[in-house]
Design a protein around this motif. Structure first.
Motif, mmCIF file in Angstrom:
data_model
loop_
_atom_site.group_PDB
_atom_site.id
_atom_site.type_symbol
_atom_site.label_atom_id
_atom_site.label_comp_id
_atom_site.label_asym_id
_atom_site.label_seq_id
_atom_site.Cartn_x
_atom_site.Cartn_y
_atom_site.Cartn_z
ATOM 1 N N SER A 1 25.610 -96.911 92.981
ATOM 2 C CA SER A 1 24.672 -97.240 94.049
ATOM 3 C C SER A 1 23.263 -96.789 93.712
ATOM 4 O O SER A 1 22.293 -97.544 93.869
ATOM 5 C CB SER A 1 25.129 -96.605 95.362
ATOM 6 O OG SER A 1 26.401 -97.084 95.741
ATOM 7 N N LEU A 2 23.127 -95.565 93.248
ATOM 8 C CA LEU A 2 21.792 -95.057 92.940
ATOM 9 C C LEU A 2 21.186 -95.794 91.762
ATOM 10 O O LEU A 2 19.973 -96.041 91.738
ATOM 11 C CB LEU A 2 21.846 -93.555 92.666
ATOM 12 C CG LEU A 2 22.358 -92.673 93.809
ATOM 13 C CD1 LEU A 2 22.090 -91.207 93.517
ATOM 14 C CD2 LEU A 2 21.742 -93.065 95.133
ATOM 15 N N MET A 3 21.999 -96.166 90.789
ATOM 16 C CA MET A 3 21.468 -96.931 89.666
ATOM 17 C C MET A 3 20.938 -98.290 90.140
ATOM 18 O O MET A 3 20.005 -98.843 89.553
ATOM 19 C CB MET A 3 22.554 -97.120 88.597
ATOM 20 C CG MET A 3 22.010 -97.451 87.233
ATOM 21 S SD MET A 3 20.869 -96.200 86.558
ATOM 22 C CE MET A 3 21.988 -94.842 86.190
ATOM 23 N N ALA A 4 21.516 -98.806 91.226
ATOM 24 C CA ALA A 4 21.053 -100.065 91.806
ATOM 25 C C ALA A 4 19.962 -99.842 92.850
ATOM 26 O O ALA A 4 19.566 -100.791 93.540
ATOM 27 C CB ALA A 4 22.225 -100.807 92.446
ATOM 28 N N LEU A 5 19.474 -98.599 92.958
ATOM 29 C CA LEU A 5 18.428 -98.225 93.923
ATOM 30 C C LEU A 5 18.866 -98.444 95.362
ATOM 31 O O LEU A 5 18.117 -98.914 96.220
ATOM 32 C CB LEU A 5 17.127 -98.968 93.635
ATOM 33 C CG LEU A 5 16.481 -98.675 92.266
ATOM 34 C CD1 LEU A 5 15.212 -99.480 92.091
ATOM 35 C CD2 LEU A 5 16.191 -97.187 92.113
ATOM 36 N N ARG A 6 20.121 -98.072 95.631
ATOM 37 C CA ARG A 6 20.663 -98.149 96.982
ATOM 38 C C ARG A 6 21.098 -96.760 97.432
ATOM 39 O O ARG A 6 21.770 -96.034 96.689
ATOM 40 C CB ARG A 6 21.862 -99.112 97.051
ATOM 41 C CG ARG A 6 21.499 -100.552 96.750
ATOM 42 C CD ARG A 6 20.507 -101.100 97.768
ATOM 43 N NE ARG A 6 20.116 -102.494 97.528
ATOM 44 C CZ ARG A 6 19.028 -102.866 96.861
ATOM 45 N NH1 ARG A 6 18.228 -101.949 96.321
ATOM 46 N NH2 ARG A 6 18.717 -104.143 96.720
ATOM 47 N N GLY A 7 20.704 -96.382 98.634
ATOM 48 C CA GLY A 7 21.145 -95.126 99.199
ATOM 49 C C GLY A 7 22.617 -95.179 99.567
ATOM 50 O O GLY A 7 23.220 -96.254 99.640
ATOM 51 N N VAL A 8 23.193 -94.001 99.813
ATOM 52 C CA VAL A 8 24.624 -93.892 100.091
ATOM 53 C C VAL A 8 24.840 -93.142 101.401
ATOM 54 O O VAL A 8 24.412 -91.994 101.544
ATOM 55 C CB VAL A 8 25.357 -93.151 98.953
ATOM 56 C CG1 VAL A 8 26.859 -93.088 99.232
ATOM 57 C CG2 VAL A 8 25.089 -93.807 97.604
ATOM 58 N N LEU A 9 25.519 -93.783 102.349
ATOM 59 C CA LEU A 9 25.988 -93.101 103.541
ATOM 60 C C LEU A 9 27.209 -92.286 103.136
ATOM 61 O O LEU A 9 28.186 -92.851 102.631
ATOM 62 C CB LEU A 9 26.368 -94.126 104.607
ATOM 63 C CG LEU A 9 26.920 -93.569 105.918
ATOM 64 C CD1 LEU A 9 25.802 -92.944 106.737
ATOM 65 C CD2 LEU A 9 27.630 -94.663 106.718
ATOM 66 N N TRP A 10 27.162 -90.960 103.313
ATOM 67 C CA TRP A 10 28.287 -90.149 102.823
ATOM 68 C C TRP A 10 28.709 -89.112 103.846
ATOM 69 O O TRP A 10 27.921 -88.666 104.678
ATOM 70 C CB TRP A 10 27.954 -89.539 101.471
ATOM 71 C CG TRP A 10 27.516 -88.105 101.409
ATOM 72 C CD1 TRP A 10 28.273 -87.041 101.000
ATOM 73 C CD2 TRP A 10 26.220 -87.553 101.698
ATOM 74 N NE1 TRP A 10 27.529 -85.886 101.025
ATOM 75 C CE2 TRP A 10 26.265 -86.171 101.456
ATOM 76 C CE3 TRP A 10 25.016 -88.109 102.164
ATOM 77 C CZ2 TRP A 10 25.166 -85.335 101.648
ATOM 78 C CZ3 TRP A 10 23.919 -87.276 102.366
ATOM 79 C CH2 TRP A 10 24.003 -85.912 102.098
#
Length: 415
Positions: A327-336
């Protein structure tokens, strides 16, 4: 005569796994990604059960595949079982010698890994062991069976002694974690992709632990989320299993979509596993989230590009999910949800810590109505993703190889 000291060298590496690379799981994805990262700087031997994915991996000019036969595959789990036998050890030893292998890096804890460790010992090659999860857990009904059967099964498959230490409150979970500990004790160096797991491994008795985050191939086409027109698009991907909390997530997502409407929230779910049929029934009863089944790992970046954020809903199970790195490599944040997970998430995570179904639904509603945290997390991912780059991984893992016994400097004689 003088002694000439050359610059540090990158060892030739054998990466080893008991799992077939077509099995859906983070360990398999991490194995493939790390083999590719290492192949950019050295020669790699990939040793694991045969599959089309292994053949595809070996198309890289610096990766050689060594497919290993298995005795059987556990139904439903897709887990291949191979015993550490003299024959298997001999096959692996011959492959290591042929390739001039300098370091053996195992990614699992069963028969193939044990045979590779034994073969490395016979050749005087250092061994590194990556622990993909130390947080094994099973249902209450399985605890007595695992406590009684796991130590004997593991010894029969690997030949390694069972440490029999108390590593979890429940006896079956403790027996499973001792399987991981046994392999770590047989290695020269242990790798944990996360700091919180490394702490648990040290507490269990492993003193030679390095933290080296997982690696994901670069995504130069990735673009940050700068505005959200239309529905907030959330992506969940992974195994459909109880420890991943897929069914609670689907119920929460359905509730959130019912509250704000599909014009404000869209949830796509990728993956397969033992709870897929239950997930289908749930979605049929409460429309909202969209199930797409399993997709090739190579397609995940495109799915992330079509989404605004991803969701990671496990608590207490994961070490360092590949979902975070991808996700981060795709520049997307993560709900965790798991407060123990920190790598990358302290910068680009969107917290829903220890969230119940109702709390998770409320968080999705909040984000759908006000997506500012989603946009901020995407911007922060540009910095956070450096931790998971192939360059950072190879730099760190080569240092661990040196600590395991591969020499830092090459000494040669000269006149």
């Amino acid at each position: 005569m003088s002694i000439l000291v050359s610059s540090p060298t990158t060892p030739r590496v054998a990466v080893v796994s008991d799992y077939t690379l077509v099995t859906l799981g983070g360990a398999e994805t991490a194995f493939t990604q790390q083999a590719g990262a290492l192949a950019a700087v050295t020669d790699v031997l990939a040793i694991c059960p045969d599959s089309a994915a292994l053949s595809a991996l070996a198309t890289h000019p610096r990766i050689t595949a060594v497919p290993v036969p298995v005795a059987f595959t556990v139904p439903a789990l897709g887990f291949p079982v191979a015993r550490h036998t003299p024959q298997l050890r001999g096959v692996i030893r011959a492959a290591l010698a042929r390739a001039g292998t300098d370091v053996v890096h195992v990614h699992s804890e069963f028969g193939i890994a044990a045979a590779a460790i034994a073969a490395a010992r016979e050749l005087g090659i250092p061994v590194v062991h990556t622990v993909h999860t130390f947080f094994w857990q099973a249902g209450v009904a399985m605890q007595p069976l695992l406590a009684m059967g796991a130590p004997a099964f593991h010894h029969a498959v690997t030949g390694l002694p069972h440490p029999a230490r108390r590593l979890a409150e429940r006896s079956g979970d403790s027996a499973l974690r001792n399987i991981t500990l046994a392999t770590g004790l047989a290695a020269d160096r242990v790798i944990s992709p996360s700091a919180h797991q490394a702490q648990r491994l040290r507490a269990a008795g492993l003193t030679h632990v390095d933290v080296v985050p997982n690696s994901v191939a670069g995504n130069p086409a990735a673009q940050p989320v700068t505005r959200i027109d239309g529905p907030l698009r959330v992506l969940w991907s992974g195994r459909f299993a109880p420890e991943k909390r897929i069914l609670p997530f689907l119920r929460a997502a359905s509730t959130a979509i019912e509250r704000v409407g599909p014009e404000r929230l869209q949830v796509d779910v990728l993956g397969a596993g033992v709870q897929f049929a239950a997930a289908e029934r749930l979605v049929a009863q409460r429309p909202g989230p969209r199930l797409h089944g399993r997709v090739p790992n190579a397609d995940v970046p495109a799915w992330l590009a079509r989404s605004h954020m991803s969701a990671l809903t496990s608590v207490g199970w994961d070490n360092q999910p590949m979902t975070v790195a991808e996700s981060l490599m795709a520049l997307r944040g993560v709900l965790w949800c798991d407060p123990a997970l920190t790598e990358g998430l302290t910068l680009a995570g969107i917290p829903a810590l220890r969230a119940s179904e109702e709390e998770l639904a409320a968080r999705l509603v909040q984000l759908a109505l006000d997506p500012a945290p989603v946009i901020a997390a995407s911007a922060a991912a540009a910095q956070a993703r450096q931790l998971f780059s192939a360059e950072e991984f190879t730099r760190s893992i080569v240092q661990s190889y040196h600590r395991a016994g591969f020499p830092d400097l090459v000494l040669t004689s000269g006149r």
